[in-house]
Design a protein around this motif. Structure first.
Motif, short mmCIF file in Angstrom:
data_model
loop_
_atom_site.label_atom_id
_atom_site.label_comp_id
_atom_site.label_asym_id
_atom_site.label_seq_id
_atom_site.Cartn_x
_atom_site.Cartn_y
_atom_site.Cartn_z
N ASP A 1 -6.74 0.68 5.69
CA ASP A 1 -5.90 1.87 5.48
C ASP A 1 -5.61 1.87 3.49
N ARG A 2 -5.33 0.97 3.72
CA ARG A 2 -4.98 0.30 2.23
C ARG A 2 -3.25 0.59 2.22
N MET A 3 -2.51 0.41 3.27
CA MET A 3 -1.22 0.90 3.58
C MET A 3 -0.55 0.22 4.89
N GLY A 4 -0.68 0.28 6.10
CA GLY A 4 -0.84 -0.55 6.68
C GLY A 4 -0.55 -2.45 6.46
N GLY A 5 0.46 -3.03 6.75
CA GLY A 5 0.94 -3.91 6.59
C GLY A 5 1.99 -4.81 5.38
N LEU A 6 1.46 -4.91 5.12
CA LEU A 6 2.47 -5.25 3.11
C LEU A 6 3.01 -4.24 3.08
N PRO A 7 2.03 -3.37 2.63
CA PRO A 7 1.81 -2.52 1.52
C PRO A 7 2.82 -1.38 2.07
N ASN A 8 3.28 -1.12 3.28
CA ASN A 8 4.10 -0.32 4.03
C ASN A 8 5.05 -0.74 4.00
N PHE A 9 5.18 -1.68 4.11
CA PHE A 9 6.69 -3.38 4.25
C PHE A 9 7.75 -3.03 2.43
N LEU A 10 6.68 -2.60 2.01
CA LEU A 10 6.94 -2.70 0.34
C LEU A 10 7.59 -1.35 -0.25
N ALA A 11 6.75 -0.45 0.72
CA ALA A 11 7.64 0.81 0.15
C ALA A 11 8.87 1.08 1.15
N ASN A 12 9.83 0.38 1.41
CA ASN A 12 11.10 0.59 2.10
C ASN A 12 11.60 0.42 0.76
N SER A 13 13.16 0.65 1.25
CA SER A 13 14.38 0.16 0.53
C SER A 13 14.80 -1.11 0.81
N PHE A 14 14.70 -1.85 -1.00
CA PHE A 14 15.31 -2.94 -0.57
C PHE A 14 16.81 -3.06 -1.75
N VAL A 15 17.79 -4.44 -1.01
CA VAL A 15 18.77 -4.16 -1.91
C VAL A 15 18.88 -5.15 -3.31
N GLY A 16 19.15 -4.85 -4.89
CA GLY A 16 19.15 -5.72 -5.36
C GLY A 16 17.74 -6.39 -5.38
N THR A 17 17.61 -7.71 -5.77
CA THR A 17 16.61 -8.24 -5.97
C THR A 17 15.85 -8.19 -5.41
N ALA A 18 15.88 -7.91 -3.90
CA ALA A 18 15.58 -8.83 -2.88
C ALA A 18 13.68 -8.78 -2.65
N LYS A 19 13.16 -7.21 -3.36
CA LYS A 19 11.81 -7.16 -3.28
C LYS A 19 10.78 -8.09 -4.14
N PHE A 20 12.07 -7.92 -5.30
CA PHE A 20 11.71 -9.19 -7.14
C PHE A 20 11.36 -10.83 -6.45
N GLN A 21 11.89 -10.84 -5.11
CA GLN A 21 12.33 -12.33 -4.91
C GLN A 21 11.45 -12.45 -4.09
N LEU A 22 10.58 -11.60 -2.90
CA LEU A 22 9.95 -11.52 -2.33
C LEU A 22 8.63 -11.98 -2.36
N LEU A 23 8.44 -10.71 -3.70
CA LEU A 23 6.96 -11.21 -4.65
C LEU A 23 6.76 -12.33 -5.12
N PHE A 24 8.34 -12.36 -5.79
CA PHE A 24 8.01 -14.00 -6.16
C PHE A 24 7.34 -15.27 -5.53
#
Length: 309
Positions: A176-199
């Motif tokens: 469905d192009r949402m389950g897995g990593l996309p849904n996880f990235l839709a959560n709320s992250f603190v500070g730079t955590a989302k950027f650091q994960l993707l990086f």
């Protein structure tokens, strides 16, 4: 095996020539942070704060549903404030080196891991009013070592207090192009955590850059689709209700036509019902402009997953 440091380690700058450009994330939809070398970060004045966080990961040969390769197990934390983040925290440079300060915090949250300068990955200047430079480390472990840390974290001092628990990041995407990593990235992250994960996922070649971009883009689409779907259902409901009311009034008006004294009152009632139906439809449309709740997403049946290429 320690992750290969991406940024230049602390040391003297080359006497001649320019340093190669530092790697960037380059994923549409994710604001870019300014990178700097470890050497540059250490030369910042006393007005700067330093945060150090670490990503622990391990190759994972497991297969989801017996056919979807998991590839890696990546650890993050659910924090006390409901935000996702990496283990770590602020380091007081007056008393600690970056690694000593990081290991002190890791000991409170994980209990049995120590990182070194060889695990250093990158540094970035954060956005906002506070002058913070975010340092990031990555350590590759075996899956058995990673599992030991997950067990140890449950018995650490911070478990159930500042840390609600460890979570693994799904690196696949469902059909469905949402389950897995996309849904996880839709959560709320603190500070730079989302950027650091993707990086880190990009720099360490754990997920192809185009798949990261697709996952980020997918998180920006489902709300509109849910609103459109809800709008169609609610519009049909209002239209059906209004049609029944108008039909009933029409029948009553036809009956009253046989009695001249009642015909005028019946016409006025029909006009009033038409106005009420129109008002209900407009009210329903305005209500649909509000953000869709989590309930619509929760009841949707998830299709089988497929691996990210």
């Amino acid at each position: 095996m320690a992750a290969v440091g991406t940024m230049a380690a602390m040391g003297p700058l080359p006497a001649m020539g320019a340093l190669p450009p530092l790697p960037t994330l380059g994923v549409p939809g994710v604001p870019e942070l300014k990178p700097l070398t470890r050497y540059e970060a250490m030369r910042l004045g006393p007005g700067w704060s330093h945060s150090c966080h670490a990503m622990l990961y391990a190759p994972n040969p497991g297969m989801l549903f017996g056919r979807i390769p998991l590839r890696y197990a990546v650890l993050m934390q659910m924090r006390f404030d409901g935000l996702l983040g990496f283990p770590g925290g602020f380091v007081d440079r007056r008393y600690w080196s970056l690694e000593d300060g990081l290991n002190r915090v890791l000991g409170l949250g994980l209990g049995c891991v120590r990182l070194t300068e060889a695990d250093y990955l990158c540094s970035h200047l954060t956005e906002g009013p506070h002058r913070v430079v975010a340092h990031f480390y990555a350590r590759q472990l075996t899956l058995e070592e990673l599992h030991t840390i997950e067990i140890s974290a449950v018995h650490s001092r911070d478990h159930g207090m500042e840390v609600m628990g460890m979570v693994r990041v799904p690196l696949y995407t469902q059909k469905d192009r949402m389950g897995g990593l996309p849904n996880f990235l839709a959560n709320s992250f603190v500070g730079t955590a989302k950027f650091q994960l993707l990086f880190a996922l990009k720099i360490l070649n754990m997920v192809p850059e185009e798949k990261l971009a697709e996952a980020v883009a997918a998180t920006q689409k489902p709300k509109k689709a849910a609103i459109d779907h809800a709008g169609g259902a609610a519009g049909h409901l209002h239209g059906h209700k209004a049609g029944n009311e108008l039909g009933k009034a029409g029948n009553e008006l036809a009956e009253r036509a046989e009695h001249p004294g009642m015909a005028q009152a019946g016409a006025e009632q029909l006009a009033g019902l038409e106005g009420q139906a129109l008002a209900e439809q407009l009210a329903g449309a305005e209500a649909l402009e509000q953000p869709a709740g989590l309930g619509a997403d929760a009841v949707a049946e998830q299709p089988l997953a497929e691996a990210m290429e």
